[in-house]
Structure formats: structure tokens, C-alpha cells
Design a protein around this motif. Structure first.
Motif, PDB file in Angstrom:
ATOM      1  N   GLU A   1     104.826  30.566  -0.918  1.00 14.72           N
ATOM      2  CA  GLU A   1     106.225  30.905  -1.202  1.00 14.72           C
ATOM      3  C   GLU A   1     106.590  32.373  -0.998  1.00 14.72           C
ATOM      4  O   GLU A   1     107.693  32.672  -0.538  1.00 14.72           O
ATOM      5  CB  GLU A   1     106.606  30.465  -2.620  1.00 14.72           C
ATOM      6  N   PRO A   2     105.709  33.339  -1.325  1.00 14.90           N
ATOM      7  CA  PRO A   2     106.116  34.734  -1.129  1.00 14.90           C
ATOM      8  C   PRO A   2     106.380  35.114   0.317  1.00 14.90           C
ATOM      9  O   PRO A   2     107.215  35.985   0.588  1.00 14.90           O
ATOM     10  CB  PRO A   2     104.925  35.524  -1.697  1.00 14.90           C
ATOM     11  N   PHE A   3     105.677  34.490   1.283  1.00 17.42           N
ATOM     12  CA  PHE A   3     105.764  34.995   2.656  1.00 17.42           C
ATOM     13  C   PHE A   3     106.109  33.956   3.721  1.00 17.42           C
ATOM     14  O   PHE A   3     106.425  34.323   4.851  1.00 17.42           O
ATOM     15  CB  PHE A   3     104.442  35.674   3.050  1.00 17.42           C
ATOM     16  N   LEU A   4     106.031  32.669   3.409  1.00 18.34           N
ATOM     17  CA  LEU A   4     106.327  31.666   4.431  1.00 18.34           C
ATOM     18  C   LEU A   4     107.824  31.653   4.725  1.00 18.34           C
ATOM     19  O   LEU A   4     108.638  31.415   3.827  1.00 18.34           O
ATOM     20  CB  LEU A   4     105.865  30.283   3.962  1.00 18.34           C
ATOM     21  N   PRO A   5     108.236  31.906   5.962  1.00 16.39           N
ATOM     22  CA  PRO A   5     109.661  32.113   6.269  1.00 16.39           C
ATOM     23  C   PRO A   5     110.504  30.842   6.341  1.00 16.39           C
ATOM     24  O   PRO A   5     111.497  30.801   7.061  1.00 16.39           O
ATOM     25  CB  PRO A   5     109.617  32.810   7.630  1.00 16.39           C
ATOM     26  N   ILE A   6     110.109  29.812   5.626  1.00 13.66           N
ATOM     27  CA  ILE A   6     110.945  28.614   5.504  1.00 13.66           C
ATOM     28  C   ILE A   6     111.344  28.380   4.050  1.00 13.66           C
ATOM     29  O   ILE A   6     112.095  27.464   3.765  1.00 13.66           O
ATOM     30  CB  ILE A   6     110.208  27.373   6.049  1.00 13.66           C
TER      31      ILE A   6
ATOM     32  N   ILE B   1     112.734  33.929   0.356  1.00 15.07           N
ATOM     33  CA  ILE B   1     112.525  35.005   1.323  1.00 15.07           C
ATOM     34  C   ILE B   1     113.659  35.046   2.344  1.00 15.07           C
ATOM     35  O   ILE B   1     114.049  36.124   2.820  1.00 15.07           O
ATOM     36  CB  ILE B   1     111.146  34.851   2.013  1.00 15.07           C
ATOM     37  N   ILE B   2     114.222  33.896   2.682  1.00 10.48           N
ATOM     38  CA  ILE B   2     115.368  33.860   3.597  1.00 10.48           C
ATOM     39  C   ILE B   2     116.577  34.523   2.951  1.00 10.48           C
ATOM     40  O   ILE B   2     117.282  35.327   3.576  1.00 10.48           O
ATOM     41  CB  ILE B   2     115.693  32.406   3.990  1.00 10.48           C
ATOM     42  N   LEU B   3     116.809  34.217   1.676  1.00  3.31           N
ATOM     43  CA  LEU B   3     117.963  34.750   0.968  1.00  3.31           C
ATOM     44  C   LEU B   3     117.859  36.266   0.783  1.00  3.31           C
ATOM     45  O   LEU B   3     118.833  36.993   0.975  1.00  3.31           O
ATOM     46  CB  LEU B   3     118.106  34.061  -0.389  1.00  3.31           C
ATOM     47  N   VAL B   4     116.676  36.750   0.421  1.00  5.14           N
ATOM     48  CA  VAL B   4     116.527  38.191   0.211  1.00  5.14           C
ATOM     49  C   VAL B   4     116.692  38.941   1.526  1.00  5.14           C
ATOM     50  O   VAL B   4     117.215  40.071   1.561  1.00  5.14           O
ATOM     51  CB  VAL B   4     115.168  38.516  -0.448  1.00  5.14           C
ATOM     52  N   SER B   5     116.286  38.325   2.630  1.00  2.26           N
ATOM     53  CA  SER B   5     116.477  38.948   3.942  1.00  2.26           C
ATOM     54  C   SER B   5     117.956  39.050   4.280  1.00  2.26           C
ATOM     55  O   SER B   5     118.426  40.082   4.785  1.00  2.26           O
ATOM     56  CB  SER B   5     115.740  38.134   5.008  1.00  2.26           C
ATOM     57  N   ILE B   6     118.716  37.996   3.970  1.00  2.00           N
ATOM     58  CA  ILE B   6     120.155  37.992   4.252  1.00  2.00           C
ATOM     59  C   ILE B   6     120.889  38.997   3.376  1.00  2.00           C
ATOM     60  O   ILE B   6     121.733  39.771   3.848  1.00  2.00           O
ATOM     61  CB  ILE B   6     120.729  36.579   4.044  1.00  2.00           C
TER      62      ILE B   6
ATOM     63  N   PRO C   1     115.185  42.499   8.385  1.00  2.00           N
ATOM     64  CA  PRO C   1     114.592  41.413   9.172  1.00  2.00           C
ATOM     65  C   PRO C   1     113.656  40.552   8.325  1.00  2.00           C
ATOM     66  O   PRO C   1     112.953  41.060   7.443  1.00  2.00           O
ATOM     67  CB  PRO C   1     113.818  42.144  10.278  1.00  2.00           C
ATOM     68  N   LEU C   2     113.650  39.272   8.628  1.00  2.00           N
ATOM     69  CA  LEU C   2     112.810  38.348   7.889  1.00  2.00           C
ATOM     70  C   LEU C   2     111.333  38.708   8.049  1.00  2.00           C
ATOM     71  O   LEU C   2     110.551  38.606   7.095  1.00  2.00           O
ATOM     72  CB  LEU C   2     113.056  36.919   8.387  1.00  2.00           C
ATOM     73  N   ASN C   3     110.952  39.127   9.239  1.00  2.00           N
ATOM     74  CA  ASN C   3     109.537  39.438   9.464  1.00  2.00           C
ATOM     75  C   ASN C   3     109.067  40.636   8.637  1.00  2.00           C
ATOM     76  O   ASN C   3     107.878  40.782   8.366  1.00  2.00           O
ATOM     77  CB  ASN C   3     109.242  39.656  10.953  1.00  2.00           C
ATOM     78  N   PHE C   4     110.008  41.506   8.224  1.00  2.00           N
ATOM     79  CA  PHE C   4     109.644  42.625   7.337  1.00  2.00           C
ATOM     80  C   PHE C   4     109.128  42.088   6.008  1.00  2.00           C
ATOM     81  O   PHE C   4     108.079  42.519   5.509  1.00  2.00           O
ATOM     82  CB  PHE C   4     110.859  43.532   7.105  1.00  2.00           C
ATOM     83  N   PHE C   5     109.857  41.139   5.411  1.00  2.00           N
ATOM     84  CA  PHE C   5     109.441  40.590   4.126  1.00  2.00           C
ATOM     85  C   PHE C   5     108.213  39.695   4.276  1.00  2.00           C
ATOM     86  O   PHE C   5     107.382  39.626   3.365  1.00  2.00           O
ATOM     87  CB  PHE C   5     110.598  39.816   3.480  1.00  2.00           C
TER      88      PHE C   5
END
Length: 431
Positions: free
Chosen positions: A149-154, A158-163, A168-172
Motif C-alpha cells: 500500500e505505501p508504494f504500489l501506484p494502484i 498514493i494516487i490521491l497524495v500525488s494529485i 509525480p506519482l513515481n516520486f512517492f
């Protein structure tokens, strides 16, 4: 700080009730009512909040997802696919530890709160020959399925915090990967530390694998028994690898469609269940029976209780008041970035809600030096909060499935949370 005190007392009451084996669903509904009254909300508005929590699409969709997950499991169980998967995995993997952790880790790839219901029966069946207490099973099923959950981009968090942060999502993904690895290491330690993995009495294994233990009664109709399921000894496995692949194919198909093609989980479940009914040649009566047996009123009330409690937190303004008090205090910035997501995560048990509430406030407090470092701290702390929250739905569903002693199970969770908190803070100060 009055809001913090009130909600803390209510949450404390709920935790005490849980320790006395009081149903969480009714504890949440009672806590929601007490919350509305203690914050001076008119009774009419409290009832409106109850209705909104009950009738929201978020609640309805969650109920449907959990139902179709239960249906999916019952279809696989009815045709002995779960049993074949377990037997073939036992033949392929000799190490008991690897077998135990494999199911929750694999099922954790599915970004759904209902995913705990996938791994729980598989973990239960694969450990039938091992003398493992329900508290340790519950912990393994709950903690290890969340390593992604902390790093899987689905995952939605993590998607919400990136938005929200416009980063960028890859940063998180890169920055949060160590937290996933730390979660795995902590989970492995508590899963097997002083664990008794001696074989259980083999005479117990002659029971029909379809016969429900007390730990599985919440997923099937207790008034009925399925007489068509096959004893595990009667299933012959000639090619373990091909058997495992074929029996695991429906699950891997679901994961593949959701993860790589980003299909909606609810509609994917509906489609796969329909396909399985036809491929596995269910007749009308058996299909009807399976559909009915997958209904579980206890889980339905539980989900409604969680969503109503979440809605009452919003209506009373409790979460906003707590955030405001911390925001305008003289507490050091890094402590606020650690404590605020942690507290909200514990109170809600929902990652997306925690991120959505805290990040907009914390963005206004970002220091000029190393702002990204503080955002990562807040995100990691939000994950920590929902992992130790007694309201986390995966923890609740796991508890309902395995029927562990709540104090012992939550003791595992709290100790794991303390170690994860130490790691989060050390990483913040040392990087």
C-alpha cells in the motif's frame, strides 16, 4: 482540543466494547449516535447523517464489492479450486513460513478493502495442518497484505497524495518504497517470533474441507451446509504446477484486469463471476443457492456502521476541529506533520479519507527547506495511522473471520505500529 477529547473518549469506548466481544457494527452505530449528541447536533440532523452514511454510493459500492468477493470465493470453493490451489501449493512449497505469508502478500496486490476476505480463507486452509493460533493467523492476514500500500501506484492513497500535492506519482513510489519494505520486515518478525509451527493432530484433517469452522461462519449461511464439497484427501494432484496455475487463474485474471488495465473492481468482479458460472457449468439451482449463500447480513451491518461513523465525523466537524487546533498550535512542524495524519488515520481507518483531510491543511504549513521531505513524512504517518486503527475494515473483517482474542491480536498490531513509527521518524531525521 475539545473535539479531540470527545472523539478520543468515543473511540476508547468502542475499543473497550471490542475487548468485551461486543459486535463492532453496533458499537460503531452507538458511537455515532453519542458523537452527534455530544457535539450538540439536532436529532433530525443525526438521523440525516445516518441516512447519508447508509445510502451513499460509496457505502453501496463497498457492500456490493464485498458481496461479489464472497460470491467469487464460494464459486471457487464449490468447484474445489481453492482446495486444489492449497494442495498444489503445499506440494510446491515445503517451507511452512513461505506458504503462510504467500496468500496475504499475493492478495495484497488487489487494492481493495475487501481483499482481506480473499486471503483469509486461503490462509486458513493452507495452515490447517499447522498448529497456529487464530491471533497469529489474523495478524499475518492483516499486516502482510498491506506491504504494497505505501508504494504500489494502484492504491488510492498514493494516487490521491500525488494529485493533491501536484508531485509525480513515481516520486512517492520511490520515496515510499522503504516503508513497504519496513512493513514487510516487521510483519515477518511478529508473524514467526516464538511461533509454534508443529503439525496439528492429523486426525482433525479428515474433516470435510467444506465444513465451516467457527472462524468461517461469517462468510456463509450458518443454517445450511454444502454437501457437495470434496474432502481434501479425495482430491488427487498429479501435476502441482499446472494445477496451481489453473486453479489460480481466476484470481490472477482479476488482479491483472484491475492492476494493469485499471478496470473498476466492482464491475470486474461481476463479469468474472458471470463467466465462472458458465465455464464451471453451474446449473440454475446451484447458481441460485451460491448467490443466496454469499449474502452475509453481519458484514452488511458492519460496513454500514463504519460508513455512518465516518459520516458523523464529517457532520460534527470533529476532524476539521482537530486539524485546526493542531494547525494553530506552537507544536513543532515535523510533529504536526507526523501527528495529524496519524490521529486522523486512527479515527477514520480509511487511507483516502485521511489523505484528503490532512494534506490540504498541511500544504499550507510546508517549510521552505525540504518541503518534499515533510510531505513524505505525512504520507507515511497516514499509512501508519490506518494500519493501527481499530476501525480499519481489513482488520475488522479479518477479526470477524478468524475469531481471535481481540486483545492479543491488537497487541500484535500496536507493537508493529510502534516499530513502524520509529522507522518513519528515523528515516525522516537521517535522510
Amino acid at each position: 482540543m475539545i473535539a479531540l477529547l470527545k472523539v478520543s473518549i468515543i473511540l476508547g469506548i468502542i475499543v473497550v466494547l471490542l475487548s468485551k466481544n461486543f459486535p463492532l457494527s453496533w458499537a460503531l452505530l452507538g458511537g455515532s449516535l453519542i458523537m452527534g449528541i455530544s457535539f450538540g447536533i439536532p436529532f433530525r440532523m443525526i438521523m440525516k447523517g445516518f441516512w447519508e452514511g447508509l445510502s451513499s454510493w460509496e457505502t453501496i459500492k463497498l457492500v456490493l464489492i464485498l458481496y461479489f468477493i464472497a460470491l467469487f470465493e464460494n464459486i471457487l470453493r464449490e468447484k474445489n479450486l481453492l482446495q486444489k490451489m492449497v494442495l498444489s501449493l503445499k506440494k510446491l512449497i515445503k517451507d511452512t513460513r513461505v506458504r503462510l505469508i504467500s496468500m496475504p502478500i499475493i492478495m495484497g496486490l488487489l487494492p481493495s478493502v475487501g481483499g482481506a476476505l480473499f486471503s483469509a480463507p486461503l490462509l486458513d486452509e493452507i495452515s490447517k495442518e499447522d498448529n497456529i493460533d487464530p491471533e497469529r493467523k489474523s495478524y499475518i492476514n492483516y499486516w502482510l497484505r498491506h506491504i504494497w500500500e505505501p508504494f504500489l501506484p494502484i492504491y488510492p492513497g498514493i494516487i490521491l497524495v500525488s494529485i493533491l500535492t501536484e508531485k509525480p506519482l513515481n516520486f512517492f513510489v520511490r520515496e515510499a518504497l522503504p516503508y513497504g519494505l519496513a512493513t514487510l520486515a516487521i510483519g515477518l518478525f511478529f508473524a514467526f517470533y516464538k511461533a509454534n509451527l508443529e503439525k496439528a493432530n492429523l486426525s482433525q484433517e479428515s474433516q470435510n474441507i467444506g465444513q465451516n469452522e467457527d472462524s468461517q461462519e461469517n462468510l456463509e449461511n450458518p443454517q445450511e451446509t454444502n454437501e457437495t464439497e470434496t474432502s481434501i484427501e479425495e482430491i488427487e494432484i498429479t501435476n502441482p504446477l499446472s494445477t496451481f496455475i489453473l486453479s489460480f487463474l481466476p484470481i490472477i485474471s482479476l488482479l491483472f484486469l484491475v492492476i494493469f488495465f485499471h478496470f473498476d473492481l466492482l464491475y470486474t468482479l461481476i463479469g468474472i463471476n458471470i463467466v465462472l458460472f458458465f465455464i464451471l457449468k453451474f446449473d440454475f439451482n446451484k447458481m441460485k443457492e451460491t448467490l443466496i449463500h454469499s449474502i452475509n447480513l453481519q458484514n452488511l451491518i458492519l460496513i454500514i456502521g463504519v460508513m455512518i461513523f465516518k459520516r458523523m465525523l464529517e457532520i460534527t466537524g470533529a476532524v476539521s476541529d482537530i486539524a485546526y487546533s493542531l494547525n494553530y498550535s506552537f507544536i513543532p512542524t515535523y510533529i504536526i506533520f507526523f501527528l495529524l495524519p496519524l490521529i486522523i488515520g486512527i479515527f477514520t481507518g480509511v487511507t483516502s479519507a485521511t489523505i484528503g483531510i490532512t494534506i490540504p491543511i498541511l500544504l499550507k504549513m510546508l517549510p521552505y527547506q525540504n518541503p518534499s521531505k515533510y510531505l513524505v513524512l505525512a504520507f507515511a504517518s497516514a499509512f501508519l495511522g490506518i494500519m493501527v486503527s481499530p476501525l480499519h475494515l481489513c482488520l475488522v473483517l479479518t477479526k470477524e473471520y478468524f475469531k481471535p482474542d481481540w486483545k492479543k491480536l491488537y497487541n500484535y498490531v500496536v507493537k508493529s505500529g510502534i516499530l513502524l513509527a520509529i522507522f518513519i521518524l528515523l528515516k525522516f531525521f537521517l535522510t
